[in-house]
Design a protein around this motif. Structure first.
Motif, PDB file in Angstrom:
ATOM      1  N   ASN A 111       0.793  -1.235   0.000  1.00  0.00           N
ATOM      2  CA  ASN A 111       0.000   0.000   0.000  1.00  0.00           C
ATOM      3  C   ASN A 111       0.825   1.285   0.000  1.00  0.00           C
ATOM      4  OD1 ASN A 111       0.851   0.404   2.719  1.00  0.00           O
ATOM      5  ND2 ASN A 111      -0.893  -0.775   3.491  1.00  0.00           N
ATOM      6  N   LYS A 112       2.149   1.152   0.093  1.00  0.00           N
ATOM      7  CA  LYS A 112       3.044   2.319   0.082  1.00  0.00           C
ATOM      8  C   LYS A 112       2.768   3.275   1.245  1.00  0.00           C
ATOM      9  CE  LYS A 112       4.801   1.018  -3.905  1.00  0.00           C
ATOM     10  NZ  LYS A 112       3.984  -0.200  -4.129  1.00  0.00           N
ATOM     11  N   MET A 113       2.267   2.733   2.352  1.00  0.00           N
ATOM     12  CA  MET A 113       1.964   3.558   3.521  1.00  0.00           C
ATOM     13  C   MET A 113       2.859   3.133   4.684  1.00  0.00           C
ATOM     14  SD  MET A 113      -0.380   5.749   2.633  1.00  0.00           S
ATOM     15  CE  MET A 113      -1.084   6.321   4.173  1.00  0.00           C
ATOM     16  N   SER A 114       3.920   3.895   4.907  1.00  0.00           N
ATOM     17  CA  SER A 114       4.830   3.624   6.016  1.00  0.00           C
ATOM     18  C   SER A 114       4.191   4.089   7.325  1.00  0.00           C
ATOM     19  CB  SER A 114       6.147   4.364   5.797  1.00  0.00           C
ATOM     20  OG  SER A 114       5.923   5.766   5.813  1.00  0.00           O
ATOM     21  N   THR A 115       4.860   3.815   8.430  1.00  0.00           N
ATOM     22  CA  THR A 115       4.331   4.267   9.724  1.00  0.00           C
ATOM     23  C   THR A 115       4.177   5.785   9.739  1.00  0.00           C
ATOM     24  OG1 THR A 115       6.567   4.391  10.669  1.00  0.00           O
ATOM     25  CG2 THR A 115       5.362   2.320  10.954  1.00  0.00           C
ATOM     26  N   ARG A 116       5.137   6.469   9.155  1.00  0.00           N
ATOM     27  CA  ARG A 116       5.078   7.934   9.131  1.00  0.00           C
ATOM     28  C   ARG A 116       3.956   8.433   8.221  1.00  0.00           C
ATOM     29  NH1 ARG A 116       8.173  11.344  11.463  1.00  0.00           N
ATOM     30  NH2 ARG A 116       8.374  13.515  10.803  1.00  0.00           N
ATOM     31  N   ASN A 117       3.756   7.767   7.095  1.00  0.00           N
ATOM     32  CA  ASN A 117       2.679   8.166   6.188  1.00  0.00           C
ATOM     33  C   ASN A 117       1.307   7.985   6.845  1.00  0.00           C
ATOM     34  OD1 ASN A 117       4.470   8.823   4.160  1.00  0.00           O
ATOM     35  ND2 ASN A 117       4.320   6.847   3.129  1.00  0.00           N
ATOM     36  N   VAL A 118       1.148   6.863   7.538  1.00  0.00           N
ATOM     37  CA  VAL A 118      -0.130   6.602   8.211  1.00  0.00           C
ATOM     38  C   VAL A 118      -0.350   7.620   9.324  1.00  0.00           C
ATOM     39  CG1 VAL A 118      -1.490   4.912   9.484  1.00  0.00           C
ATOM     40  CG2 VAL A 118       0.039   4.146   7.683  1.00  0.00           C
ATOM     41  N   ALA A 119       0.703   7.876  10.096  1.00  0.00           N
ATOM     42  CA  ALA A 119       0.594   8.860  11.177  1.00  0.00           C
ATOM     43  C   ALA A 119       0.250  10.238  10.620  1.00  0.00           C
ATOM     44  CB  ALA A 119       1.900   8.914  11.962  1.00  0.00           C
ATOM     45  N   MET A 120       0.796  10.559   9.463  1.00  0.00           N
ATOM     46  CA  MET A 120       0.574  11.872   8.855  1.00  0.00           C
ATOM     47  C   MET A 120      -0.893  12.075   8.476  1.00  0.00           C
ATOM     48  SD  MET A 120       2.371  13.465   5.432  1.00  0.00           S
ATOM     49  CE  MET A 120       4.002  13.126   6.090  1.00  0.00           C
ATOM     50  N   VAL A 121      -1.531  11.051   7.919  1.00  0.00           N
ATOM     51  CA  VAL A 121      -2.917  11.217   7.471  1.00  0.00           C
ATOM     52  C   VAL A 121      -3.908  11.133   8.634  1.00  0.00           C
ATOM     53  CG1 VAL A 121      -2.439  10.385   5.147  1.00  0.00           C
ATOM     54  CG2 VAL A 121      -3.136   8.754   6.895  1.00  0.00           C
ATOM     55  N   PHE A 122      -3.510  10.484   9.725  1.00  0.00           N
ATOM     56  CA  PHE A 122      -4.410  10.381  10.875  1.00  0.00           C
ATOM     57  C   PHE A 122      -4.272  11.565  11.831  1.00  0.00           C
ATOM     58  CE2 PHE A 122      -5.580   6.049   9.877  1.00  0.00           C
ATOM     59  CZ  PHE A 122      -6.791   5.879  10.528  1.00  0.00           C
ATOM     60  N   ALA A 123      -3.094  12.161  11.902  1.00  0.00           N
ATOM     61  CA  ALA A 123      -2.818  13.203  12.900  1.00  0.00           C
ATOM     62  C   ALA A 123      -3.844  14.335  12.930  1.00  0.00           C
ATOM     63  CB  ALA A 123      -1.409  13.759  12.681  1.00  0.00           C
TER      64      ALA A 123
END
Length: 285
Positions: free
Chosen positions: A222-234
């Protein structure tokens, strides 16, 4: 010196006082009559509405073509209000997740549908914005406690974020901003959550972080790293009134969530390694 007042003037003054008295008087409302107590209906957070009269149940089935949906809307209503968005978890039907957290049932249903439809492996999940009309239609279904089988996963992911964004009080609003900023390690984040978060918000955060970890573990697809996921949820985890403050704080929340996600993934790996070691130790040679 005496003021002389004529009879006509006295009548005018007296009339004015009488009008003021009449204007100041209030109308009395009597008690209701012919009142009949039909039923005592309550909302149970784990069972929905209880005590609904049989005639109301029949009326709901007549109004709704899908009889099963009508029963869900009453017996298993996802919320005591007309919507599952923007309301407190105290007025929502809840269930326990695998970790023992009390979570709104509709969130668990959305999560299950997302997983069943292969959403975790879809590129850009939780990042790509879905069609607005589709989201509005899905909101109506969710408000009735129904998650359609053929739902678009991006639409579903977007509404999971929207649910957190519209939650009164925000999940992380109980955490002082300065203390969040000072968190430098995973241990700092865990201690702050344990110290400051109310139980209901802590349960939601734990559920959300594990969801984010599930997404991040599928990064290869999905190309969603931990940082990417955190970024969209923050931006969805707090409700700052000032947009500029919200933007600045979102960066701190992103780092905060990123550390929690990484901690969760590390704990899973350690647990898996421990289980594998125990299995090998117990196997006969």
């Amino acid at each position: 010196m005496m003021n002389m007042v004529s009879d006509d003037e006295e009548k005018v003054v007296a009339g004015g006082q009488e009008e003021q008295h009449q204007e100041g008087s209030t109308m009395e409302i009597g008690w209701p009559t012919d009142v009949r107590h039909v039923a005592h209906v309550t909302f149970d957070r784990f069972h929905g509405f209880r005590g609904v009269p049989a005639e109301l149940m029949m009326h709901a089935q007549e109004e709704e073509d899908d009889e099963d949906l009508a029963m869900v809307m009453i017996n298993k209503a996802p919320s005591a209000s007309k919507t599952v968005f923007g309301v407190s978890t105290e007025s929502m039907q809840c269930s326990y997740d695998a970790r023992g957290n009390s979570i709104p049932t509709i969130l668990l249903q959305m999560q299950r549908r997302l997983y069943d439809n292969g959403g975790l492996a879809v590129e850009g999940i939780f990042r790509i914005t879905a069609d607005g009309n589709q989201e509005n239609q899905l909101r109506e279904h969710l408000n009735a406690g129904v998650v359609p089988a053929n739902v678009d996963v991006h639409c579903l992911a977007g509404l999971i974020k929207a649910w957190f964004r519209e939650l009164p009080g925000g999940v992380l609003d109980s955490l002082p901003a300065d203390e969040v900023t000072r968190c430098q390690t995973e241990e700092d984040c865990a201690r702050l959550c344990a110290k400051k978060l109310p139980a209901s918000k802590a349960a939601l955060l734990d559920w959300a972080v594990n969801l984010m970890a599930d997404v991040a573990e599928q990064e290869k697809n999905n190309k969603m790293s931990t940082r990417n996921v955190a970024m969209v949820f923050a931006p969805n985890m707090t409700q700052a009134l000032d947009p500029l403050t919200a933007l600045k704080y979102a960066v701190q929340i992103m780092n905060f969530l990123n550390m929690l996600i990484e901690t969760t993934i590390k704990q899973r790996k350690r647990s898996h390694h421990h289980s594998a070691s125990s299995l090998r130790a117990s196997s006969p040679i």
